[in-house]
Design a protein around this motif. Structure first.
Motif, PDB file in Angstrom:
ATOM      1  N   HIS A   1       0.844  -1.182   0.000  1.00  0.00           N
ATOM      2  CA  HIS A   1       0.000   0.000   0.000  1.00  0.00           C
ATOM      3  C   HIS A   1       0.887   1.243   0.000  1.00  0.00           C
ATOM      4  N   PRO A   2       0.489   2.257  -0.731  1.00  0.00           N
ATOM      5  CA  PRO A   2       1.311   3.478  -0.791  1.00  0.00           C
ATOM      6  C   PRO A   2       1.616   4.075   0.583  1.00  0.00           C
ATOM      7  N   ASP A   3       0.686   3.990   1.526  1.00  0.00           N
ATOM      8  CA  ASP A   3       0.944   4.511   2.872  1.00  0.00           C
ATOM      9  C   ASP A   3       2.078   3.754   3.549  1.00  0.00           C
ATOM     10  N   VAL A   4       2.089   2.436   3.372  1.00  0.00           N
ATOM     11  CA  VAL A   4       3.137   1.608   3.974  1.00  0.00           C
ATOM     12  C   VAL A   4       4.479   1.913   3.318  1.00  0.00           C
ATOM     13  N   VAL A   5       4.467   2.079   2.004  1.00  0.00           N
ATOM     14  CA  VAL A   5       5.695   2.409   1.284  1.00  0.00           C
ATOM     15  C   VAL A   5       6.270   3.729   1.798  1.00  0.00           C
ATOM     16  N   ALA A   6       5.408   4.719   1.992  1.00  0.00           N
ATOM     17  CA  ALA A   6       5.875   6.016   2.490  1.00  0.00           C
ATOM     18  C   ALA A   6       6.486   5.883   3.883  1.00  0.00           C
ATOM     19  N   GLU A   7       5.812   5.150   4.765  1.00  0.00           N
ATOM     20  CA  GLU A   7       6.337   4.940   6.126  1.00  0.00           C
ATOM     21  C   GLU A   7       7.661   4.172   6.085  1.00  0.00           C
ATOM     22  N   PHE A   8       7.715   3.145   5.238  1.00  0.00           N
ATOM     23  CA  PHE A   8       8.927   2.340   5.126  1.00  0.00           C
ATOM     24  C   PHE A   8      10.089   3.175   4.604  1.00  0.00           C
ATOM     25  N   ASN A   9       9.830   3.985   3.583  1.00  0.00           N
ATOM     26  CA  ASN A   9      10.892   4.831   3.033  1.00  0.00           C
ATOM     27  C   ASN A   9      11.402   5.833   4.065  1.00  0.00           C
ATOM     28  N   ALA A  10      10.500   6.388   4.865  1.00  0.00           N
ATOM     29  CA  ALA A  10      10.921   7.318   5.922  1.00  0.00           C
ATOM     30  C   ALA A  10      11.782   6.590   6.944  1.00  0.00           C
ATOM     31  N   TRP A  11      11.414   5.351   7.267  1.00  0.00           N
ATOM     32  CA  TRP A  11      12.187   4.553   8.224  1.00  0.00           C
ATOM     33  C   TRP A  11      13.572   4.252   7.651  1.00  0.00           C
ATOM     34  N   ILE A  12      13.635   3.905   6.376  1.00  0.00           N
ATOM     35  CA  ILE A  12      14.920   3.624   5.711  1.00  0.00           C
ATOM     36  C   ILE A  12      15.797   4.875   5.722  1.00  0.00           C
ATOM     37  N   ASP A  13      15.198   6.029   5.409  1.00  0.00           N
ATOM     38  CA  ASP A  13      15.962   7.283   5.416  1.00  0.00           C
ATOM     39  C   ASP A  13      16.548   7.551   6.797  1.00  0.00           C
ATOM     40  N   GLU A  14      15.768   7.269   7.834  1.00  0.00           N
ATOM     41  CA  GLU A  14      16.238   7.501   9.201  1.00  0.00           C
ATOM     42  C   GLU A  14      17.315   6.487   9.597  1.00  0.00           C
ATOM     43  N   LYS A  15      17.112   5.228   9.203  1.00  0.00           N
ATOM     44  CA  LYS A  15      18.063   4.169   9.550  1.00  0.00           C
ATOM     45  C   LYS A  15      19.362   4.316   8.774  1.00  0.00           C
ATOM     46  N   ASN A  16      19.265   4.739   7.514  1.00  0.00           N
ATOM     47  CA  ASN A  16      20.414   4.945   6.638  1.00  0.00           C
ATOM     48  C   ASN A  16      21.333   3.715   6.623  1.00  0.00           C
ATOM     49  N   PRO A  17      20.810   2.563   6.177  1.00  0.00           N
ATOM     50  CA  PRO A  17      21.618   1.341   6.206  1.00  0.00           C
ATOM     51  C   PRO A  17      22.727   1.350   5.162  1.00  0.00           C
ATOM     52  N   GLY A  18      23.785   0.620   5.475  1.00  0.00           N
ATOM     53  CA  GLY A  18      24.855   0.436   4.502  1.00  0.00           C
ATOM     54  C   GLY A  18      24.383  -0.507   3.414  1.00  0.00           C
ATOM     55  N   PRO A  19      25.094  -0.584   2.286  1.00  0.00           N
ATOM     56  CA  PRO A  19      24.645  -1.404   1.161  1.00  0.00           C
ATOM     57  C   PRO A  19      24.555  -2.896   1.477  1.00  0.00           C
ATOM     58  N   ASP A  20      25.329  -3.374   2.443  1.00  0.00           N
ATOM     59  CA  ASP A  20      25.303  -4.792   2.780  1.00  0.00           C
ATOM     60  C   ASP A  20      24.591  -5.073   4.104  1.00  0.00           C
ATOM     61  N   GLU A  21      24.006  -4.044   4.720  1.00  0.00           N
ATOM     62  CA  GLU A  21      23.344  -4.213   6.013  1.00  0.00           C
ATOM     63  C   GLU A  21      21.955  -4.829   5.847  1.00  0.00           C
ATOM     64  N   LEU A  22      21.661  -5.833   6.670  1.00  0.00           N
ATOM     65  CA  LEU A  22      20.338  -6.445   6.666  1.00  0.00           C
ATOM     66  C   LEU A  22      19.364  -5.538   7.400  1.00  0.00           C
ATOM     67  N   LEU A  23      18.178  -5.366   6.835  1.00  0.00           N
ATOM     68  CA  LEU A  23      17.197  -4.492   7.456  1.00  0.00           C
ATOM     69  C   LEU A  23      16.456  -5.174   8.601  1.00  0.00           C
ATOM     70  N   PHE A  24      16.205  -6.463   8.484  1.00  0.00           N
ATOM     71  CA  PHE A  24      15.455  -7.199   9.492  1.00  0.00           C
ATOM     72  C   PHE A  24      16.218  -8.458   9.916  1.00  0.00           C
ATOM     73  N   PRO A  25      17.335  -8.313  10.613  1.00  0.00           N
ATOM     74  CA  PRO A  25      18.108  -9.487  11.028  1.00  0.00           C
ATOM     75  C   PRO A  25      17.448 -10.177  12.225  1.00  0.00           C
ATOM     76  N   VAL A  26      16.581 -11.153  11.952  1.00  0.00           N
ATOM     77  CA  VAL A  26      15.817 -11.768  13.037  1.00  0.00           C
ATOM     78  C   VAL A  26      16.319 -13.154  13.427  1.00  0.00           C
ATOM     79  N   SER A  27      17.351 -13.628  12.803  1.00  0.00           N
ATOM     80  CA  SER A  27      17.894 -14.916  13.218  1.00  0.00           C
ATOM     81  C   SER A  27      19.391 -14.957  12.939  1.00  0.00           C
ATOM     82  N   GLU A  28      20.071 -15.892  13.586  1.00  0.00           N
ATOM     83  CA  GLU A  28      21.509 -16.038  13.361  1.00  0.00           C
ATOM     84  C   GLU A  28      21.790 -16.375  11.904  1.00  0.00           C
TER      85      GLU A  28
END
Length: 145
Positions: A1-28
């Motif tokens: 949904h466009p609303d979710v995309v907007a929220e996700f993009n704002a979160w990505i901008d704030e997190k500013n991950p590196g090119p090889d960084e996992l966004l959701f590292p939930v397991s070993e």
């Protein structure tokens, strides 16, 4: 949904991950720590509930919010708002938006339409009443004969 995309993009901008960084590292296996998504949902709900309660405009509203089940991981009926519950909500909301059953099955990634429609799609009594009310009245049926 466009609303979710907007929220996700704002979160990505704030997190500013590196090119090889996992966004959701939930397991070993994925480079993160081993944890259960249910615990993540429980903590996120608790955090959101705290903010929601703090945003009350009066003591009465705050008391009302504190007494409610809104954003609780386990409500007063013992029902859980866990990751699996989110899937039920997602599929039910698709049905309420008049998305076709086949599309709901596809979006839920279910192999069997019976699973989508019988287990994951919920109908409230108010929705049943609205469906009955949408039928033509007896006068219209008699005129059609």
């Amino acid at each position: 949904h466009p609303d979710v995309v907007a929220e996700f993009n704002a979160w990505i901008d704030e997190k500013n991950p590196g090119p090889d960084e996992l966004l959701f590292p939930v397991s070993e296996k994925s480079g993160g720590i081993e944890r259960k998504t249910s615990e993540m949902v429980e903590k996120d709900l608790a955090s959101a509930r705290t903010v929601w309660i703090s945003e009350a405009n009066s003591d009465a509203e705050r008391a009302s919010r504190e007494a409610s089940d809104f954003l609780k991981y386990v409500d007063s009926q013992g029902k859980y708002a866990d990751f699996h519950g989110l899937r039920h909500t997602f599929v039910t909301n698709l049905a309420r938006a008049n998305v076709s059953p086949k599309m709901a099955q596809t979006l839920a990634r279910h192999s069997d339409i019976k699973l989508t429609m019988s287990i994951y799609t919920h109908v409230a009594p108010v929705e049943q009443a609205a469906a009955i009310k949408s039928l033509p009245g007896l006068g219209k049926m008699k005129n059609a004969e």
